[in-house]
Design a protein around this motif. Structure first.
Motif, PDB file in Angstrom:
ATOM      1  N   MET A  89       0.809  -1.181   0.150  1.00 49.89           N
ATOM      2  CA  MET A  89       0.047   0.019   0.008  1.00 49.89           C
ATOM      3  C   MET A  89       0.841   1.306   0.025  1.00 49.89           C
ATOM      4  SD  MET A  89      -2.832   1.257   2.860  1.00 49.89           S
ATOM      5  CE  MET A  89      -3.794  -0.191   2.295  1.00 49.89           C
ATOM      6  N   VAL A  91       1.408   5.158   0.781  1.00 49.21           N
ATOM      7  CA  VAL A  91       0.789   5.956   1.593  1.00 49.21           C
ATOM      8  C   VAL A  91       1.266   7.383   1.327  1.00 49.21           C
ATOM      9  CG1 VAL A  91       0.139   4.455   3.362  1.00 49.21           C
ATOM     10  CG2 VAL A  91       2.358   5.407   3.602  1.00 49.21           C
ATOM     11  N   LYS A  94      -0.024  11.025   2.497  1.00 47.25           N
ATOM     12  CA  LYS A  94      -1.206  10.807   3.448  1.00 47.25           C
ATOM     13  C   LYS A  94      -0.770  11.319   4.916  1.00 47.25           C
ATOM     14  CE  LYS A  94      -3.736   7.184   1.304  1.00 47.25           C
ATOM     15  NZ  LYS A  94      -3.917   7.991   0.434  1.00 47.25           N
ATOM     16  N   GLU A  98      -4.543   9.389   8.747  1.00 51.19           N
ATOM     17  CA  GLU A  98      -4.985   8.597   7.612  1.00 51.19           C
ATOM     18  C   GLU A  98      -4.041   7.212   7.657  1.00 51.19           C
ATOM     19  OE1 GLU A  98      -6.636  10.980   3.872  1.00 51.19           O
ATOM     20  OE2 GLU A  98      -4.364  11.376   4.512  1.00 51.19           O
ATOM     21  N   ILE A  99      -2.924   7.303   7.844  1.00 50.45           N
ATOM     22  CA  ILE A  99      -1.981   6.183   8.037  1.00 50.45           C
ATOM     23  C   ILE A  99      -2.223   5.190   9.156  1.00 50.45           C
ATOM     24  CG2 ILE A  99       0.533   5.366   8.391  1.00 50.45           C
ATOM     25  CD1 ILE A  99       1.436   7.785   6.785  1.00 50.45           C
ATOM     26  N   LYS A 101      -5.415   5.044  10.469  1.00 47.17           N
ATOM     27  CA  LYS A 101      -6.455   4.234   9.975  1.00 47.17           C
ATOM     28  C   LYS A 101      -6.344   3.018   9.188  1.00 47.17           C
ATOM     29  CE  LYS A 101      -9.593   8.112  10.793  1.00 47.17           C
ATOM     30  NZ  LYS A 101     -10.272   9.195  10.202  1.00 47.17           N
ATOM     31  N   TRP A 102      -5.370   3.400   7.911  1.00 49.73           N
ATOM     32  CA  TRP A 102      -4.985   2.281   7.034  1.00 49.73           C
ATOM     33  C   TRP A 102      -4.327   0.865   7.627  1.00 49.73           C
ATOM     34  CZ3 TRP A 102      -7.542   1.222   3.071  1.00 49.73           C
ATOM     35  CH2 TRP A 102      -7.950   2.438   2.166  1.00 49.73           C
ATOM     36  N   VAL A 105      -6.840  -1.088   9.288  1.00 45.44           N
ATOM     37  CA  VAL A 105      -7.514  -1.899   8.283  1.00 45.44           C
ATOM     38  C   VAL A 105      -6.502  -3.259   7.670  1.00 45.44           C
ATOM     39  CG1 VAL A 105      -8.035  -2.080   5.773  1.00 45.44           C
ATOM     40  CG2 VAL A 105      -8.888  -0.136   7.353  1.00 45.44           C
ATOM     41  N   LEU A 106      -5.359  -2.973   7.769  1.00 46.12           N
ATOM     42  CA  LEU A 106      -4.208  -4.085   7.367  1.00 46.12           C
ATOM     43  C   LEU A 106      -4.103  -4.979   8.635  1.00 46.12           C
ATOM     44  CD1 LEU A 106      -1.413  -1.950   5.523  1.00 46.12           C
ATOM     45  CD2 LEU A 106      -3.050  -3.605   4.563  1.00 46.12           C
TER      46      LEU A 106
END
Length: 182
Positions: A89, A91, A94, A98-99, A101-102, A105-106
């Motif tokens: 991914m 980034v 970002k 935001e990082i 949050k990602w 998710v990962l």
């Protein structure tokens, strides 16, 4: 099959290692943060590393965290899972939030499921037009509005007395036998 699925690897959707049946096993095995120490697009990644990375590592002791500084390259996060999947991914530009949050998710997913052509365990040349069978498939539709228990739909009247009534009678007979013996 559509043309978009020709180059995807085939696979089945199933819970990895029956995750959640016993104890939860985090599927994220390793995460690599690649960033530039002075490039402007890596600013959010550097802020994440300075402020949130230690907390992330403490909260997830089963995840191996690598930091890989690279010159003049954009920031990238590479996640590796127990099933062998690797998710890459970018980034780039970002923010730290935001990082964060990602990364969450990962951490919570089980690999790149979207890149898998889904297959079924069963196959038939003639799928059912009527849909799958359920226990309510051949039931009378008037059951939807009936006030239950209703002697019209139940067999309770044919059984005679209920188990509760039998237990009450046995208890009363036991009491009477105890009084007569006294």
């Amino acid at each position: 099959m559509s043309n978009s699925q020709l180059f995807l690897k085939p696979g089945f959707v199933r819970a990895p290692l029956q995750n959640g049946v016993g104890r939860y096993v985090c599927q994220l095995q390793r995460i690599v943060f690649k960033f530039c120490k002075n490039h402007g697009s890596s600013r959010g990644m550097r802020e994440f590393i300075e402020q949130d990375l230690v907390d992330f590592a403490k909260e997830n002791p089963g995840v191996v965290v690598y930091l890989k500084p690279r010159r003049h390259r954009g920031p990238v996060v590479v996640a590796e899972y127990l099933n062998g999947d690797r998710v890459w991914m970018s980034v780039n530009n970002k923010s730290q939030s935001e990082i964060t949050k990602w990364i969450e998710v990962l951490r919570t997913q089980a690999g790149d499921v979207s890149a898998t052509r889904l297959r079924k365990y069963q196959y038939t040349d003639y799928p059912s037009v009527q849909g799958p069978w359920t226990p309510f498939t051949f039931k009378d539709p008037s059951l939807n509005t009936a006030k239950l228990p209703d002697p019209k739909y139940g067999a309770n009247n044919r059984l005679g007395e209920t188990a509760t009534e039998k237990l009450r009678k046995m208890f009363e007979q036991q009491k009477l036998s105890e009084k007569s013996t006294e």
